[in-house]
Each structure stands twice: as structure tokens, then as C-alpha cells.
Motif scaffolding. Sequence first.
Motif, mmCIF file in Angstrom:
data_model
loop_
_atom_site.group_PDB
_atom_site.id
_atom_site.type_symbol
_atom_site.label_atom_id
_atom_site.label_comp_id
_atom_site.label_asym_id
_atom_site.label_seq_id
_atom_site.Cartn_x
_atom_site.Cartn_y
_atom_site.Cartn_z
ATOM 1 N N ALA A 267 0.834 -1.204 0.000
ATOM 2 C CA ALA A 267 0.000 0.000 0.000
ATOM 3 C C ALA A 267 0.869 1.253 0.000
ATOM 4 O O ALA A 267 0.580 2.230 -0.718
ATOM 5 C CB ALA A 267 -0.931 -0.009 1.208
ATOM 6 N N SER A 268 1.938 1.236 0.787
ATOM 7 C CA SER A 268 2.851 2.380 0.806
ATOM 8 C C SER A 268 3.488 2.581 -0.562
ATOM 9 O O SER A 268 3.591 3.708 -1.062
ATOM 10 C CB SER A 268 3.945 2.174 1.863
ATOM 11 O OG SER A 268 3.414 2.218 3.172
ATOM 12 N N ALA A 269 3.927 1.476 -1.180
ATOM 13 C CA ALA A 269 4.614 1.568 -2.470
ATOM 14 C C ALA A 269 3.708 2.116 -3.567
ATOM 15 O O ALA A 269 4.183 2.738 -4.519
ATOM 16 C CB ALA A 269 5.154 0.193 -2.867
ATOM 17 N N SER A 270 2.410 1.901 -3.435
ATOM 18 C CA SER A 270 1.481 2.402 -4.450
ATOM 19 C C SER A 270 1.429 3.929 -4.461
ATOM 20 O O SER A 270 0.961 4.527 -5.424
ATOM 21 C CB SER A 270 0.077 1.835 -4.208
ATOM 22 O OG SER A 270 -0.520 2.408 -3.050
ATOM 23 N N ARG A 271 1.928 4.551 -3.384
ATOM 24 C CA ARG A 271 1.917 6.020 -3.290
ATOM 25 C C ARG A 271 3.303 6.625 -3.465
ATOM 26 O O ARG A 271 3.483 7.837 -3.330
ATOM 27 C CB ARG A 271 1.352 6.440 -1.929
ATOM 28 C CG ARG A 271 -0.061 5.966 -1.655
ATOM 29 C CD ARG A 271 -0.609 6.556 -0.365
ATOM 30 N NE ARG A 271 0.143 6.123 0.814
ATOM 31 C CZ ARG A 271 -0.108 5.004 1.494
ATOM 32 N NH1 ARG A 271 -1.078 4.195 1.098
ATOM 33 N NH2 ARG A 271 0.602 4.682 2.553
ATOM 34 N N ALA A 272 4.303 5.794 -3.763
ATOM 35 C CA ALA A 272 5.693 6.258 -3.815
ATOM 36 C C ALA A 272 5.924 7.162 -5.019
ATOM 37 O O ALA A 272 5.510 6.842 -6.129
ATOM 38 C CB ALA A 272 6.634 5.060 -3.890
ATOM 39 N N ALA A 273 6.602 8.277 -4.776
ATOM 40 C CA ALA A 273 6.962 9.170 -5.882
ATOM 41 C C ALA A 273 8.053 10.120 -5.413
ATOM 42 O O ALA A 273 8.013 10.623 -4.286
ATOM 43 C CB ALA A 273 5.750 9.954 -6.372
#
Length: 386
Positions: A267-273
Motif C-alpha cells: 500500500a505504501s509503495a502504491s503512493r511512492a513518488a
Amino acid sequence: MRYRDFGQLGWKTSVLGFGAMRLPVSDGVDSRIDEPEAIRMIRHAIDHGVNYVDTAYVYHRGNSEAVVGKALQDGYRQRVKVATKLPVFLVKAAADAERFLSEQEERLGVGTIDLYLLHSLNTKTWQKVKEFGLIEFVAKARAEGRIAHVGFSFHDDLALFKEIVDAANLWDFCQIQYNYMDVAHQAGTEGLRYAAAKGLPVVVMEPLLGGSLANPVPPGPVAKLWAQGPEKRTPADWALQWLWDQPEVTVVLSGMSAMEQVMENLASASRAAAGSLTEAERELIAAVRTEYRKLIPVTCTGCGYCVPCPSELLIPNRIEQYNQAVAYNRLDYHRWLYQTAVQKKADLCTTCGECEAKCPQGLPIRKILAEVHAVLGQNKQPSYSA
């Protein structure tokens, strides 16, 4: 899942990598991996976009590579890049390198190993690399198609990191310990940027400092700061987003030991930028770093002047473990590590005082080591402060 270019190698890696150092185990025994659950977790991560799996010869007392190999059967191998490591610290003769690689090829059963690292380089192991011709060995293995890309993982100071980066026209990537507490420790932020400027993809390990930065019940002053955040996140998510905010970070490895950790990290990685955090959020993390540093009880810099110890104690390591146990509110975890580890315990100190004569900080090391053993080895409450 979000992806980033893996340097100039022509492929993209998921921002989250699966680290197979802390797989679920049975009865608390590190060598007894719960294989069905570990395989389920690895495959779940791959099914949700993770395409980088990292293991090593020594993880789980030699059993991690075999379990990773099993997890990558049934079509999963074609969906990931597999990284493992040559245990330089175990090499005693040049022929050992061939023996280790052959064993790893058999354990993993993946054909070509995508990413092969010289494991845990520091001053001592870097000398071994040169003495036993290990750079030439991995270059030959790459030319033969046994491995595809060569890198190194690192645990020492910034000057040595830069030396190693520049020492061989061989490296395809590197791996460093890095998190918001380690900005000036080991390679640190400067090392991260130095390697990236040289065109090396940088793989990050220990993003949560062995789980210390993921503690859902952080010390009171830290919890108070997190509660003031402009966006509500878990401590683990804050730590991961801080890393992914930096464009020089290619992939972040997480050693996941439970499916709920896999789910949270996905879930965290889906927001990584890169550049996604606001300046206020970066300032909040900096404030948390400052607060944690205030909580560290022993002001040891880890310079290593106190070693070698006549009793062969790794004094800086024992002090660092004590500091982490107290500052990050993880006494139970570090007591378990201390009491089950093969490293010598602090009660072997003979109080000779040789270390204190060499300590640039003037620390009362004998008193500190007694406190370390009392707290971690005998489960007493910490009382020391320096």
C-alpha cells in the motif's frame, strides 16, 4: 506498484523489493523458515507488482536462498530479478568463491543469477576482495553468463564507500544501509548521491532500521510529533515515503516476516513518488530524527578506537544495540537478539580498562558494558545515561 529505471541497464524495478532476510520462522528459530507462509508472502508480493527479490548465502543460516528458489517456481521466476550475495566475510581462499557461487546456483535453481553482490564490504572485507581476486572472479562469472549484473553491499564509512565505487569499472549497482536516522551514518545521503551521480542504481537496505522505525508504539515524544503530522501515516509509511521522496533511491528492500507487513508495504509503495513530500512533512521527519537522537542514552560515535578488545568483544556493536533498544522502545526485541546471537556478550568484559584509555569521547565503557548486559542479558530496566 510504482517503478523506477534501474540505472542504464534497460529495465525498471519496483520501488519495493522483497528482502528475504526476515522470513517467517517456526518456534522463533531463525533457521526454521515457515516455508508455506514464506512462499505465500513472496508470491503475493510478486502478484502485486514486486519484481525484485533479495537474498544472501547466510540468511536464515543458509536456508533463505532455497526457499526463494521454491517460491520462484511455477512461473514466478520469469517475473522477477533475483539478487543474492557472495559472503566475502567467509572467504578464506580464492577457491571459496567458486564453491559459494556453485552452492547458490544449486540452492536457487534459477539459471542465471540476475544480480550478484559482494556482501557487506568494509575495510576488512575489501582487503579480502583484493587479496583473493574476487573482482576478477565475479567479472569472469558475468562473462560466462552465470550472473548478469555485479554490485556490492556496504557497511563502513563514507570515504571507503567512495573508494569502492571508484575502484573498479565493474559495478552495475550498489546497496547501502539508509533511512532517515542514517543520513550521516555509513554511506549516508552523501554516498547515495555520489553513487547515483556515477550512474549506479542504489538499492536501500534497512529502511526501517531493523524495524525500529516501524514500531507502532514509538516513545512518547516521537508519538507526539507524528500525531501533529499534516497527514496521518504509520511510522513505517513515514520512513518509506521519506526514502521514495528521493529520486536517487532506486529500490527499497523490506525484510517482511508477516503477510500484514507485505500488505502495508504494498500500500505504501502504491503512493511512492520522488518529490512527493511537502516541505512541512520533511521538516516533521527531521524533527522526529532529532527527538530520537535525544533519546539515545550513550553518546558513542561508533569510531571503533576501543577495539580490538582483549576479550574480543565488539564493543561498538554492543553499545549500538543497547542504544537502539532504549531509544526506539524495543527492549524485548533486542533482548532476544542479544540472548540468541553468537556474538560474545558484554559480561565477558574483564574491566581491564584498555578501551577507556583509547576512547576519544572519554566514555566509562566498563560501566556501560555492565549496564548493557544487565538490561539485555538479565532483563533489568535501563538506568544508564551519558
